[in-house]
Design a protein around this motif. Sequence first.
Motif, PDB file in Angstrom:
ATOM      1  N   ASP A 217       0.864  -1.187   0.000  1.00 32.69           N
ATOM      2  CA  ASP A 217       0.000   0.000   0.000  1.00 32.69           C
ATOM      3  C   ASP A 217       0.900   1.236   0.000  1.00 32.69           C
ATOM      4  N   VAL A 218       0.358   2.332  -0.558  1.00 35.07           N
ATOM      5  CA  VAL A 218       1.073   3.603  -0.543  1.00 35.07           C
ATOM      6  C   VAL A 218       0.116   4.666  -0.025  1.00 35.07           C
ATOM      7  N   ILE A 219       0.514   5.321   1.045  1.00 39.94           N
ATOM      8  CA  ILE A 219      -0.352   6.322   1.668  1.00 39.94           C
ATOM      9  C   ILE A 219       0.139   7.716   1.281  1.00 39.94           C
ATOM     10  N   ASP A 220      -0.735   8.469   0.610  1.00 35.82           N
ATOM     11  CA  ASP A 220      -0.393   9.825   0.193  1.00 35.82           C
ATOM     12  C   ASP A 220      -0.609  10.764   1.377  1.00 35.82           C
ATOM     13  N   LEU A 221       0.433  11.518   1.719  1.00 33.21           N
ATOM     14  CA  LEU A 221       0.315  12.417   2.868  1.00 33.21           C
ATOM     15  C   LEU A 221      -0.265  13.778   2.469  1.00 33.21           C
ATOM     16  N   GLY A 222      -0.294  14.050   1.181  1.00 34.05           N
ATOM     17  CA  GLY A 222      -0.950  15.256   0.688  1.00 34.05           C
ATOM     18  C   GLY A 222      -0.231  16.549   1.000  1.00 34.05           C
ATOM     19  N   GLY A 223      -0.640  17.579   0.285  1.00 34.97           N
ATOM     20  CA  GLY A 223      -0.183  18.934   0.567  1.00 34.97           C
ATOM     21  C   GLY A 223       1.308  19.103   0.556  1.00 34.97           C
ATOM     22  N   ARG A 224       1.812  19.805   1.546  1.00 36.45           N
ATOM     23  CA  ARG A 224       3.222  20.165   1.584  1.00 36.45           C
ATOM     24  C   ARG A 224       4.075  19.163   2.353  1.00 36.45           C
ATOM     25  N   ALA A 225       3.527  18.009   2.626  1.00 36.43           N
ATOM     26  CA  ALA A 225       4.268  17.035   3.429  1.00 36.43           C
ATOM     27  C   ALA A 225       5.567  16.639   2.743  1.00 36.43           C
ATOM     28  N   LYS A 226       6.653  16.674   3.492  1.00 36.52           N
ATOM     29  CA  LYS A 226       7.951  16.169   3.008  1.00 36.52           C
ATOM     30  C   LYS A 226       8.424  15.194   4.082  1.00 36.52           C
ATOM     31  N   PRO A 227       7.809  14.004   4.106  1.00 42.26           N
ATOM     32  CA  PRO A 227       7.989  13.119   5.256  1.00 42.26           C
ATOM     33  C   PRO A 227       9.429  12.638   5.442  1.00 42.26           C
ATOM     34  N   VAL A 228       9.821  12.614   6.697  1.00 46.65           N
ATOM     35  CA  VAL A 228      11.163  12.163   7.049  1.00 46.65           C
ATOM     36  C   VAL A 228      11.020  11.035   8.100  1.00 46.65           C
ATOM     37  N   GLY A 229      11.026  11.397   9.389  1.00 45.16           N
ATOM     38  CA  GLY A 229      10.970  10.380  10.440  1.00 45.16           C
ATOM     39  C   GLY A 229       9.603   9.714  10.538  1.00 45.16           C
ATOM     40  N   VAL A 230       9.600   8.466  10.990  1.00 51.29           N
ATOM     41  CA  VAL A 230       8.344   7.715  11.113  1.00 51.29           C
ATOM     42  C   VAL A 230       8.444   6.776  12.311  1.00 51.29           C
ATOM     43  N   VAL A 231       7.311   6.589  12.995  1.00 52.97           N
ATOM     44  CA  VAL A 231       7.288   5.654  14.129  1.00 52.97           C
ATOM     45  C   VAL A 231       5.860   5.105  14.269  1.00 52.97           C
ATOM     46  N   ALA A 232       5.751   3.848  14.681  1.00 52.45           N
ATOM     47  CA  ALA A 232       4.436   3.246  14.911  1.00 52.45           C
ATOM     48  C   ALA A 232       4.126   3.286  16.394  1.00 52.45           C
ATOM     49  N   SER A 233       2.851   3.467  16.728  1.00 49.50           N
ATOM     50  CA  SER A 233       2.454   3.482  18.137  1.00 49.50           C
ATOM     51  C   SER A 233       2.648   2.088  18.734  1.00 49.50           C
ATOM     52  N   PRO A 234       2.818   2.001  20.062  1.00 50.73           N
ATOM     53  CA  PRO A 234       3.069   0.688  20.686  1.00 50.73           C
ATOM     54  C   PRO A 234       1.956  -0.333  20.426  1.00 50.73           C
ATOM     55  N   ASP A 235       0.707   0.143  20.258  1.00 52.80           N
ATOM     56  CA  ASP A 235      -0.382  -0.801  19.967  1.00 52.80           C
ATOM     57  C   ASP A 235      -0.523  -1.076  18.463  1.00 52.80           C
ATOM     58  N   GLY A 236       0.285  -0.396  17.648  1.00 52.32           N
ATOM     59  CA  GLY A 236       0.274  -0.644  16.215  1.00 52.32           C
ATOM     60  C   GLY A 236      -0.869   0.020  15.465  1.00 52.32           C
ATOM     61  N   ARG A 237      -1.740   0.734  16.176  1.00 49.23           N
ATOM     62  CA  ARG A 237      -2.931   1.284  15.512  1.00 49.23           C
ATOM     63  C   ARG A 237      -2.655   2.597  14.780  1.00 49.23           C
ATOM     64  N   ARG A 238      -1.601   3.276  15.182  1.00 46.28           N
ATOM     65  CA  ARG A 238      -1.283   4.562  14.563  1.00 46.28           C
ATOM     66  C   ARG A 238       0.160   4.566  14.054  1.00 46.28           C
ATOM     67  N   VAL A 239       0.367   5.335  12.986  1.00 50.04           N
ATOM     68  CA  VAL A 239       1.728   5.585  12.501  1.00 50.04           C
ATOM     69  C   VAL A 239       1.897   7.099  12.468  1.00 50.04           C
ATOM     70  N   TYR A 240       2.957   7.570  13.101  1.00 56.82           N
ATOM     71  CA  TYR A 240       3.205   9.007  13.162  1.00 56.82           C
ATOM     72  C   TYR A 240       4.371   9.348  12.244  1.00 56.82           C
ATOM     73  N   VAL A 241       4.162  10.397  11.428  1.00 57.23           N
ATOM     74  CA  VAL A 241       5.167  10.777  10.432  1.00 57.23           C
ATOM     75  C   VAL A 241       5.565  12.233  10.636  1.00 57.23           C
ATOM     76  N   ALA A 242       6.866  12.487  10.765  1.00 53.88           N
ATOM     77  CA  ALA A 242       7.375  13.867  10.842  1.00 53.88           C
ATOM     78  C   ALA A 242       7.454  14.411   9.421  1.00 53.88           C
ATOM     79  N   ASN A 243       6.709  15.480   9.164  1.00 54.78           N
ATOM     80  CA  ASN A 243       6.571  15.984   7.792  1.00 54.78           C
ATOM     81  C   ASN A 243       7.649  16.970   7.361  1.00 54.78           C
ATOM     82  N   GLY A 244       8.735  17.082   8.086  1.00 52.65           N
ATOM     83  CA  GLY A 244       9.868  17.905   7.638  1.00 52.65           C
ATOM     84  C   GLY A 244       9.451  19.314   7.259  1.00 52.65           C
ATOM     85  N   HIS A 245       9.631  19.646   5.989  1.00 53.21           N
ATOM     86  CA  HIS A 245       9.305  20.995   5.503  1.00 53.21           C
ATOM     87  C   HIS A 245       7.823  21.336   5.675  1.00 53.21           C
ATOM     88  N   GLY A 246       6.990  20.351   5.890  1.00 56.57           N
ATOM     89  CA  GLY A 246       5.574  20.601   6.137  1.00 56.57           C
ATOM     90  C   GLY A 246       5.295  21.104   7.542  1.00 56.57           C
TER      91      GLY A 246
END
Lengths: 318, 206
Positions: A217-246
């Motif tokens: 799967d490919v998830i589009d972050l949209g807009g001005r997102a320039k994703p860099v760092g990424v981490v999944a929540s301990p329960d696996g239900r969420r993924v958090y993405v640092a959008n850099g220049h966004g």
Amino acid sequence: MKVLAVLGVLAVLSGSAQAAPFAYVSNERSGTVSVIDLATNKVVSTLRVGSRPRGIQVNGKRVFVALSDTARSAQSAADAIVAFDPAGKRILARYDAGSDPEQFAVTRDGSTLFASNEDAGTASITHQGKVVATLIVGIEPEGVAISPDGRWVYVTAETSNTVSVIDTQARKVVASFLVDPRPRAAAFSPKGDRAYVTAEIGGTVSVVDTATHQVIDVIDLGGRAKPVGVVASPDGRRVYVANGHGNSVAVIDAAKGKVIHTIPVGRRPWGIAVTRDGKRVYTANGLSNDVSVIDTAAGRVVATVKVGEGAWGIAISL
Amino acid sequence: MTRREFLASLAVLPLLGEERVIRVGHVASDERALRGAQLGAEEAGRTAGLLGARFELVTDLDGVMAVVGQTERPGVPLLTTGDMNEPGPPRPNVFHVSSTPAERRAALARWSGEGGEVVDWHPSLTRFGAEQLNSRFESRFGAPMDSLAWASWMAVKIAAELALRAMPLERLRFDGHKGEPLWFGEDHCLQQPLYVVVEGKVVAEL
């Protein structure tokens, strides 16, 4: 006997103090690591570590940070991964990790490090202090992540738009696959069945089935997102993405494969980490030289912590 | 690129076969173009190698899947690089990697200063991974990467991605170390940031 008993109590006390949860922030331009007490969100120690600290990881007993010189394509004494104590008071060990180590992963027992060497185009494996393998990966390797079971290491490469899969037992690259342009970082789900790879120029997160090492799967972050760092929540239900220049963090619902929320943070968030209970997400903001603390239930920043110049990576105690 | 299209493109990859050879043609005499294309080919070769394919940059245009430069080959995509006249209406299979004179004029008009020259690339660029690319070129050839070298490198990279991803060129997004996704617009010109240079220094990005 009495003296020994008192010493024993002191040892337990200092031991528990060291086990308090901290966030560790590498400050690339200051050459330091800021240690933040998660209970108060205050910097409790600033450790001078050396030149250009970037990748940072915690394995429970120690904190590791990658250092490098400013010369390209040449290895010098400044290129290393150093380990320091959890309280951030002193450096305990220094390891060879090849030329200009940028990001890396560490095994749970702390015995083995997997580092990307950006200019050399390799990944170095350091075992018990010695480089035991130097593997050819994609061009300009950057992000490194290890699966929870320690079986696989994923190395992203910015120019070839690839992820190379290292079999940690065989110490070999066993597969490579394409993702969207300029992959910067990877993170595994807590169960290890999925990996998430950010593509800075693609503006996407690729979801990888780790059983087959294929993008599903490919998830589009949209807009001005320039994703860099990424981490999944301990329960696996969420993924958090640092959008850099966004200047924001994207919150992804892992089951739906969709961005459900975008949270403004400081300027140029690169590194991102989540607390063990999943209640807080921390970002290292490279241009505002601070750390944003997100309350994940409220979906907003609840504290901002000033750190050193060029905040780059962040890791949180296990 | 939609998610479905991307996944469809991935499904094609296993069909590439173990000995898949990607042949791209390049005919040029300019040293800068040759060097740029050569670096592009070496990097494409490495990427292809990781994915079980082989990449070849050739001057014999028989059987190539794309051509870089200015030599048209019927039925084969041409990625143009270097100086040219205004390209006119878009033609199928012809895509412009180097900026066109009209694009450079438009960029200069947006810039309010005086005496500037608009370029596609400059060896002093550092942001967005430009420093790494400039450094790779400089250490490989002992010469700075200029606009023609960059465009030649970029065109070879685009040709390789076109083959490896098995998707239409119009749908692809590329990283040219310029901090923004690059893609071909309806005019078949690469949509890309350009730079204004005054007295050898980059003074603006447009």
